[in-house]
Motif scaffolding. Structure first.
Motif, mmCIF file in Angstrom:
data_model
loop_
_atom_site.group_PDB
_atom_site.id
_atom_site.type_symbol
_atom_site.label_atom_id
_atom_site.label_comp_id
_atom_site.label_asym_id
_atom_site.label_seq_id
_atom_site.Cartn_x
_atom_site.Cartn_y
_atom_site.Cartn_z
ATOM 1 N N GLN A 141 11.544 25.479 -4.124
ATOM 2 C CA GLN A 141 11.484 25.311 -5.572
ATOM 3 C C GLN A 141 11.406 26.637 -6.330
ATOM 4 O O GLN A 141 11.586 26.670 -7.538
ATOM 5 C CB GLN A 141 10.284 24.429 -5.936
ATOM 6 C CG GLN A 141 10.358 23.040 -5.301
ATOM 7 C CD GLN A 141 9.122 22.226 -5.555
ATOM 8 O OE1 GLN A 141 8.640 22.163 -6.686
ATOM 9 N NE2 GLN A 141 8.582 21.591 -4.530
ATOM 10 N N ASP A 142 11.092 27.715 -5.615
ATOM 11 C CA ASP A 142 11.023 29.050 -6.211
ATOM 12 C C ASP A 142 11.311 30.041 -5.083
ATOM 13 O O ASP A 142 10.511 30.167 -4.152
ATOM 14 C CB ASP A 142 9.631 29.292 -6.809
ATOM 15 C CG ASP A 142 9.510 30.621 -7.557
ATOM 16 O OD1 ASP A 142 10.120 31.612 -7.107
ATOM 17 O OD2 ASP A 142 8.780 30.668 -8.567
ATOM 18 N N SER A 172 1.037 26.118 -4.563
ATOM 19 C CA SER A 172 1.894 25.827 -5.717
ATOM 20 C C SER A 172 3.291 26.332 -5.367
ATOM 21 O O SER A 172 3.480 27.542 -5.223
ATOM 22 C CB SER A 172 1.378 26.523 -6.979
ATOM 23 O OG SER A 172 0.091 26.053 -7.318
ATOM 24 N N ARG A 203 5.776 26.796 -7.043
ATOM 25 C CA ARG A 203 6.363 27.633 -8.083
ATOM 26 C C ARG A 203 5.320 28.629 -8.571
ATOM 27 O O ARG A 203 4.122 28.355 -8.551
ATOM 28 C CB ARG A 203 6.848 26.795 -9.267
ATOM 29 C CG ARG A 203 7.900 25.747 -8.919
ATOM 30 C CD ARG A 203 8.429 25.092 -10.197
ATOM 31 N NE ARG A 203 9.368 24.029 -9.895
ATOM 32 C CZ ARG A 203 9.069 22.735 -9.917
ATOM 33 N NH1 ARG A 203 7.839 22.349 -10.225
ATOM 34 N NH2 ARG A 203 9.985 21.828 -9.618
ATOM 35 N N ARG A 204 5.772 29.758 -9.051
ATOM 36 C CA ARG A 204 4.868 30.753 -9.632
ATOM 37 C C ARG A 204 4.161 30.168 -10.854
ATOM 38 O O ARG A 204 4.629 29.170 -11.426
ATOM 39 C CB ARG A 204 5.663 31.995 -10.027
ATOM 40 C CG ARG A 204 6.604 31.797 -11.212
ATOM 41 C CD ARG A 204 7.573 32.942 -11.364
ATOM 42 N NE ARG A 204 8.560 32.953 -10.291
ATOM 43 C CZ ARG A 204 9.348 33.998 -10.002
ATOM 44 N NH1 ARG A 204 9.258 35.116 -10.705
ATOM 45 N NH2 ARG A 204 10.209 33.924 -9.018
ATOM 46 N N ALA A 214 3.221 28.995 -14.327
ATOM 47 C CA ALA A 214 4.122 28.756 -15.444
ATOM 48 C C ALA A 214 3.688 29.518 -16.689
ATOM 49 O O ALA A 214 2.521 29.887 -16.847
ATOM 50 C CB ALA A 214 4.170 27.260 -15.757
ATOM 51 N N ALA A 250 13.337 18.252 -12.928
ATOM 52 C CA ALA A 250 12.497 19.057 -12.038
ATOM 53 C C ALA A 250 11.891 18.171 -10.951
ATOM 54 O O ALA A 250 11.705 16.962 -11.138
ATOM 55 C CB ALA A 250 11.376 19.731 -12.823
ATOM 56 N N PRO A 298 5.870 18.439 -7.161
ATOM 57 C CA PRO A 298 5.851 19.901 -7.117
ATOM 58 C C PRO A 298 4.832 20.487 -6.147
ATOM 59 O O PRO A 298 4.905 21.650 -5.820
ATOM 60 C CB PRO A 298 5.514 20.288 -8.559
ATOM 61 C CG PRO A 298 4.763 19.112 -9.087
ATOM 62 C CD PRO A 298 5.382 17.921 -8.450
ATOM 63 N N THR A 342 4.675 37.685 -6.631
ATOM 64 C CA THR A 342 6.087 37.742 -6.992
ATOM 65 C C THR A 342 6.424 39.159 -7.449
ATOM 66 O O THR A 342 5.537 40.003 -7.631
ATOM 67 C CB THR A 342 6.405 36.764 -8.132
ATOM 68 O OG1 THR A 342 5.683 37.173 -9.312
ATOM 69 C CG2 THR A 342 6.023 35.341 -7.771
#
Length: 567
Positions: free
Chosen positions: A337-338, A477, A479-480, A482, A492, A496, A517
Motif C-alpha cells: 500500500q506504500d 500501519s 501507509r506512512r 497521513a 482505497a 489498511p 520514509t
C-alpha cells in the motif's frame, strides 16, 4: 497486593569512576576520592584480573547517555550513583513540555505537584526506601485514565474539570511503585475517531507537524516521542496504542486482553479494551509490566484470565540473540500500500534473518480478512452506548449521563468556541451511529460476541500453530502517517491495517520502530503472538531493536541543553 520487584543494576563495563558530585560508593565500595588515590594500583590489578586485559580509560570514565536514549535502567543507575535525583529528572521533562507545548498540543493537564512529589520520593530514596525500579520515574497518561487528584476528561469538553472518585487500577499500581504523574495527555475523544479532541483540538506529530500522530492514544505517542517522560500509558480498542506508536516512531504494547486491569479507564468497548505502555525502548515496556501486571483485579473480571500466566520478571527475557532460530510469520496481506513502507519492512525482515530468524510467508484466510470491520463494529458500537453510561454514572452531578447527552453536547460545537472548545465532526458522526446501536441483549450482538470472536481467536491460533510460529510480523500501519485532514482516496484499501485482529482475538501485539520514509516519517513493525506470549514478543522485539536501533529524536522536538545523564 501488587508485585514490586527489587531494583537490580546490571553493569556491562567497569564504571568505577563517577563525576565529582557523586557521593555514593562505586561498584568497588570506594568513594570517588579513594578511587582516585588508588587508581594506579587498580589499573595494575586490571592487568591480572580478566585474563590480562587492560581496562581502557573509556571504561573508567563515568557513563553518559542522552535523555532521549536513556532507559529506566539508566535512570536507576544514575540514582544509585548519586548523579541524578527525581526532582532533576522531572525538571528536565517539564522543561521539554514548556519548550514544545502548545506547538505539539499533546498536554491537557500538567500535574502542579509533580516536583513536590519528586522531592518526597527523593527523600524516601535517601532514607533507604526504594519502592521499585519506577521509584521517582515520571509517567504520562492518556486522559481516559482515572486520577483521583487530576481531571479525567476523555478529551470531551463536556467532562472538563471532572475529578473521578479514585484512581484507575493501573494508575494506583504505578503510584504505589513510586511513579510520578507528570501530565494527562490528549486523546481522540472517548478514544475513538481522529487524533483530536473537542477539549483542546488536534495534536501534531513531532516528526512532521502537518502529519497525524494517529489515534486514539495520540497524545501519549507525541509525549513519548518528544520525550516529555520515559513512560506513558494509552488504551487500545482497535489499534489505539499501536497506530500512535508507529506514527511517532516509538515502542508500544497492546497486551493480552486480561493481562492488565481496565478498571478506571473510560470504556470504549470492554470486549476489546486494554490499557498498555508506550516508551522509547523495549526494556522500559518490560520493566513497566513488572509493576502493572500482577494479581487479578476484583474490579475487572477479565484479569481472571491472567492467573498463572504473569511472568515474574519480564526483563529476564530480553536477550540480544532471541531471534536465533525463531520462526517468524510474515503477513504480506498487509503490504503493497506504500512502497517506502514495504521497502523498510523488507529491510527489517533482512535484519531478523541476519540474526538467525526463520521467515515464513503466511496468508490470512479470506473469510478472516472479509469479516474484520463488520464484526468489530457489531460489538464496539453497542458496547460503547451501554458502557459509557455506566462510567458516567460514577461521576459527580453536573456531567452528561448517557450517549444522548454526549451527542447533544457535541452538536452544540460547530466552530471553535470562546472557551477554546473544538468542533469534532468525525466523532460527532460516530456518536450518531452509537446512539442508534442495539442494546446488549440484541441477538445479533450476542452472536457476534459469543461466536464471532471465538472464530477469530481460534483461526488466529491455528495460523500460529500450523506453522509453529513464535510470532507474526507485519507493518503496523501499511501507509506512512497521513496528512492531518487528509481524506482517503476513492477505492482505497478497505483493510489498511491488521491491528484490530489483536483486539478481536484478545492476543498481544508489540510495536518496534522499523525505520523512516525518505521524508523522515516513522514506520513501525508489529510482533503479534498468541495469548499471554508477552515474554516471547518482548524477547523478539528486543533482539530486533538492539540489532536495528531505529529510535530518533523528532525534528520538531530537538534536544535541549543539559540533557545528559551520567552515572
Amino acid at each position: 497486593m501488587n508485585r514490586l520487584l527489587p531494583l537490580s543494576v546490571k553493569r556491562s563495563t567497569l564504571n568505577v569512576e563517577r563525576s565529582p558530585s557523586a557521593s555514593s560508593p562505586s561498584s568497588f565500595g570506594l568513594q570517588n576520592s579513594a578511587f582516585r588515590l588508588f587508581r594506579p594500583a587498580l589499573l595494575a590489578c586490571a592487568l591480572v584480573i580478566g585474563h590480562w586485559s587492560l581496562v581502557t580509560p573509556a571504561q573508567l570514565r563515568a557513563a553518559e547517555v542522552s535523555l532521549s536514549s536513556a532507559t529506566i535502567e539508566d535512570f536507576n543507575k544514575a540514582f544509585s550513583a548519586g548523579t541524578l535525583t527525581s526532582e532533576k529528572l522531572v525538571s528536565l521533562y517539564l522543561a521539554r513540555v514548556k519548550a514544545y507545548e502548545p506547538a505539539l498540543n499533546a498536554v491537557i493537564t500538567l500535574n502542579p505537584k509533580a516536583l513536590d512529589e519528586a522531592r518526597s520520593l527523593d527523600a524516601e530514596r535517601k532514607s533507604g526506601k526504594v519502592r521499585s525500579p519506577l521509584h521517582g520515574i515520571p509517567v504520562v497518561y492518556k486522559d481516559n485514565y482515572n486520577t483521583f487528584d487530576l481531571p479525567t476528561t476523555g478529551g470531551f469538553y463536556g467532562l472538563k474539570g471532572s475529578i473521578p472518585p479514585k484512581d484507575a487500577t493501573i494508575t494506583a499500581r504505578l503510584r504505589e511503585a513510586g511513579a510520578i504523574i507528570i501530565a494527562k495527555v490528549n486523546t481522540s475523544e472517548f478514544a475513538s475517531g481522529g487524533a483530536m479532541s473537542s477539549l483542546i483540538g488536534q495534536s501534531h506529530n513531532p516528526h512532521a507537524l502537518d502529519r497525524t500522530p494517529s489515534g486514539s492514544s495520540g497524545g501519549t505517542g507525541v509525549a513519548i516521542a518528544a520525550y516529555y517522560s520515559p513512560l506513558g500509558y494509552g488504551s487500545d480498542t482497535g489499534g489505539s496504542i499501536r497506530g500512535p506508536s508507529t506514527s511517532n516512531g516509538i515502542v508500544g504494547l497492546k497486551p493480552t486482553h486480561g493481562l492488565l486491569s481496565r478498571a478506571g479507564i473510560i470504556p470504549l468497548a470492554l470486549s476489546f479494551d486494554t490499557g498498555g505502555p508506550m516508551t522509547r525502548s523495549v526494556y522500559d515496556i518490560a520493566i513497566s509490566l513488572n509493576v502493572t501486571a500482577g494479581e487479578p483485579d476484583p474490579l475487572d473480571d477479565a484479569t481472571k484470565k491472567s492467573v498463572g500466566k504473569v511472568a515474574k520478571d519480564y526483563t529476564a527475557f530480553l536477550k540480544k540473540d532471541s531471534l536465533k532460530g525463531a520462526r517468524i510469520g510474515v503477513a504480506r496481506d498487509f503490504m503493497g500500500q506504500d512502497p517506502e513502507v514495504d521497502v523498510t519492512i523488507e529491510s527489517a525482515l533482512a535484519v531478523m534473518k541476519a540474526q538467525g530468524a526463520i521467515l515464513v510467508d503466511i496468508k490470512y484466510p479470506p473469510i478472516l480478512l472479509g469479516m474484520r470491520g463488520d464484526l468489530y463494529n457489531a460489538i464496539r458500537r453497542p458496547e460503547f452506548k451501554a458502557q459509557i453510561a455506566d462510567y458516567l454514572a460514577t461521576l459527580k452531578p453536573g456531567y452528561p449521563k448517557n450517549i444522548d447527552d454526549l451527542l447533544a453536547l457535541s452538536e452544540k460545537i460547530s466552530a471553535v468556541s470562546p472557551e477554546g472548545y473544538w468542533p469534532n465532526p468525525g466523532r460527532l458522526a460516530l456518536y450518531r451511529q452509537e446512539a442508534k446501536a442495539a442494546p446488549l441483549t440484541d441477538p445479533a450482538y450476542l452472536a457476534a460476541k459469543t461466536h464471532g470472536l471465538a472464530f477469530v481467536r481460534d483461526t488466529m491460533q491455528a495460523l500460529l500453530d500450523s506453522q509453529k510460529l513464535d510470532a507474526i510480523v507485519y507493518p503496523t500501519s501499511p501507509r506512512r502517517p497521513a496528512l492531518i485532514g487528509e481524506v482517503p482516496a476513492a477505492g482505497a484499501d478497505a483493510r489498511p491495517s491488521a491491528t484490530n485482529y489483536a483486539n478481536l482475538s484478545g492476543f498481544p501485539d508489540l510495536i518496534v520502530p522499523a525505520g523512516f520514509t525518505s521524508n523522515g516519517l516513522p514506520i513501525g513493525i508489529s510482533f503479534f503472538g498468541t495469548a499471554f506470549s508477552e515474554p516471547k514478543l518482548l524477547a523478539l522485539g528486543y533482539a530486533y531493536e538492539q540489532a536495528s536501533k531505529n529510535i530518533r529524536v523528532p525534528k520538531h522536538a530537538p534536544a535541549l541543553p543539559g540533557e545528559t545523564i551520567t552515572y
